[in-house]
Design a protein around this motif. Structure first.
Motif, short mmCIF file in Angstrom:
data_model
loop_
_atom_site.label_atom_id
_atom_site.label_comp_id
_atom_site.label_asym_id
_atom_site.label_seq_id
_atom_site.Cartn_x
_atom_site.Cartn_y
_atom_site.Cartn_z
N PHE A 1 -2.72 3.79 -9.41
CA PHE A 1 -2.64 3.11 -8.12
C PHE A 1 -1.55 2.06 -8.24
CE2 PHE A 1 -5.52 1.88 -4.35
CZ PHE A 1 -4.47 1.32 -3.68
N ASP A 2 -0.35 2.39 -7.78
CA ASP A 2 0.77 1.47 -7.93
C ASP A 2 0.53 0.22 -7.08
OD1 ASP A 2 1.81 3.42 -9.47
OD2 ASP A 2 3.33 4.09 -8.05
N PRO A 3 0.86 -0.97 -7.61
CA PRO A 3 0.70 -2.21 -6.83
C PRO A 3 1.49 -2.12 -5.53
CG PRO A 3 1.21 -2.70 -9.12
CD PRO A 3 1.41 -1.23 -8.96
N ALA B 1 -2.70 12.43 -6.88
CA ALA B 1 -2.02 12.14 -8.14
C ALA B 1 -1.48 10.72 -8.20
CB ALA B 1 -0.88 13.14 -8.37
N ARG B 2 -0.96 10.22 -7.05
CA ARG B 2 -0.42 8.86 -7.03
C ARG B 2 -0.65 8.24 -5.66
NH1 ARG B 2 5.50 7.96 -9.49
NH2 ARG B 2 4.80 5.81 -9.20
N VAL B 3 -0.75 6.92 -5.65
CA VAL B 3 -0.94 6.17 -4.41
C VAL B 3 0.00 4.97 -4.45
CG1 VAL B 3 -2.55 4.83 -3.01
CG2 VAL B 3 -3.37 6.85 -4.24
N GLN B 4 0.76 4.76 -3.37
CA GLN B 4 1.68 3.63 -3.31
C GLN B 4 1.65 2.98 -1.92
OE1 GLN B 4 4.23 1.97 -5.62
NE2 GLN B 4 3.49 0.66 -3.96
N PRO B 5 0.93 1.85 -1.78
CA PRO B 5 1.00 1.11 -0.51
C PRO B 5 2.35 0.41 -0.38
CG PRO B 5 -0.95 0.51 -1.81
CD PRO B 5 -0.03 1.25 -2.72
#
Length: 450
Positions: free
Chosen positions: A100-102, A427-431
């Protein structure tokens, strides 16, 4: 802090949603709405202030309805936005979150918008302080709607959303209209001359101004145009619309270009995007670049992929990823947006894009897929309501290797992710924060086929 930027309080086991406060404020509440399972309240007296509070920088804060989080520091805003995304994905989407990218904050938390639309009113809103003063105030206003009131406009002195010369242009138009006794529009009676003012600034330095009036008084229109031409020579596209309709939309109206070109340009990585008076373009251009850059990174393009770009709008993402793709197919509901998408490919010498206009659930058909092939990657950026169930079902049927889901509403995004969880892993999350000082947040999710 919970949904829609409101805070949560409890009284006798009843949930109360409160706007305009910060977690940790101690307040007296007036209940404004009561339902079986919750209430809504308004803070009428503060006993203690939260440590998370900061001093709002705008004199119009709390009245005009914009920038509702000015009373909370920007770093704190980002924390709550990331929490909002996480909560939605876990609770609604039932997503077991991987990396979970900041959240990616905006480099600018003021003056970040490239488009604002202002409304004229002959009966401008007065604050409680103005009413209680007993003085007479100028009621001819040019500004923003009061929340929940289609007919009430707050006259704006200085707006921190759009860079110069936006404020100077708005004030010059308002003062000229007052000095020449033009009738400011009345939304209730549907009468008046001057209606709306739209200002668009671009990262190329180009500047568009559009005046909307109720009827075709050429002497008055040309007077305003000439006034702007003389005082703001930096305007590269000066236009007007005679809108005789009962609503403010002008997508079906003729736009007359008085000076300059009928469009301006935004630019990303050397790709120029033509923005006309009716075109959609992300209102935070710098963050839009970050949004599209991350979307392209998540897509994992090597130059060999067939990409479907769903809800392509003016083809911004499609053209942005075209150089890293074998072919891009863009689909959008609005025909004028598709025309913009084709022009944007043309002016950038991009030849591997194809665009279709129509309802997504109808265009994304077996026939289209048979014609162009099964996509390796799908990029989807739907409206706030999310994707239609038929579109989700088609994606599950087509089963591309990767889906990059860009959303301005993490709640409907989470709903769609749950529908696709049978065949896809997150697979990935980027707010990404596109709108500082508000609770709104964009989110990018990479789905990989199981």
């Amino acid at each position: 802090m919970v949904a829609e930027g409101k805070c949560l309080a409890r009284h006798n086991n009843m949930v109360i949603f409160v706007g305009g406060v910060a977690p940790g404020d101690v307040v007296d509440l007036r209940i404004t709405r009561k339902k079986k399972s919750f209430m809504e309240g308004q803070a009428i007296r503060f006993h203690e202030y939260s440590e998370q509070r900061v001093q709002p920088f705008c004199e119009h804060f709390g009245i005009c309805g914009g920038c509702k989080w000015q009373h909370i520091g920007y770093d704190t805003q980002l924390l709550y936005k990331q929490k909002q995304v996480k909560d939605n994905l876990e609770r609604i989407g039932k997503v077991a979150l991987p990396e979970f990218d900041p959240i990616l904050g905006s480099a600018e938390d003021r003056y970040y918008r490239n488009k604002l639309e202002f409304t004229f009113s002959g009966n401008g809103w007065l604050t409680n302080e103005q009413i209680q003063s007993g003085q007479e105030f100028e009621r001819r206003a040019l500004g923003f709607h009061i929340p929940g009131r289609f007919d009430k406009i707050l006259d704006i002195q200085h707006c921190y959303l759009q860079p110069d010369p936006s404020n100077a242009i708005r004030l010059a138009v308002r003062d000229y209209a007052r000095a020449n006794n033009f009738e400011f529009y009345d939304a209730v009676r549907q009468e008046g001359f001057v209606r709306n003012l739209i200002i668009r600034t671009a990262n190329t330095g180009e500047l568009m101004v559009i005046l909307l009036v109720k009827y075709d008084d050429q002497e008055a229109i040309l007077g305003i145009m000439k006034h702007l031409e003389i005082n703001f020579p930096e305007i590269t596209s000066l236009q007007y619309v005679v809108n005789t309709k009962m609503n403010d939309t002008f997508h079906d109206m003729e736009v007359v270009c008085y000076k300059g070109l009928p469009y301006i340009h935004e630019e990303m990585e050397g790709i120029r995007f033509r923005v006309g008076p009716k075109s959609f373009y992300q209102t935070n251009a710098d963050q839009a670049y970050e949004l599209y850059r991350i979307t392209r990174e998540f897509a994992g393009l090597t130059g060999n992929e067939l990409v479907y770009d769903l809800y392509t709008g003016a083809g911004t993402i499609a053209n942005f990823v075209a150089k890293q793709s074998r072919e891009v197919i863009g689909i959008e509901y609005v025909p004028s947006a598709i025309e913009d998408a084709k022009i944007n490919s043309q002016i950038n010498n991009i030849s591997n894009t194809t665009f279709y206009a129509g309802d997504m659930k109808d265009i994304l058909s077996d026939e289209l897929i048979a014609q162009h092939g099964r996509p390796d990657v799908v990029i989807t950026d739907p409206p706030r309501a999310g994707m239609h169930p038929d579109v989700v079902e088609k994606l599950l049927q087509v089963h591309p290797d990767r889906i990059v889901y860009v959303s301005c509403n993490p709640a409907t995004q989470a709903r769609d992710l749950e529908l696709m969880s049978e065949k896809y892993d997150v697979a990935r999350v980027q707010p990404v924060d596109m709108f500082p000082q508000t609770h709104h947040v964009e989110n990018i999710v990479l789905l990989t086929a199981k």
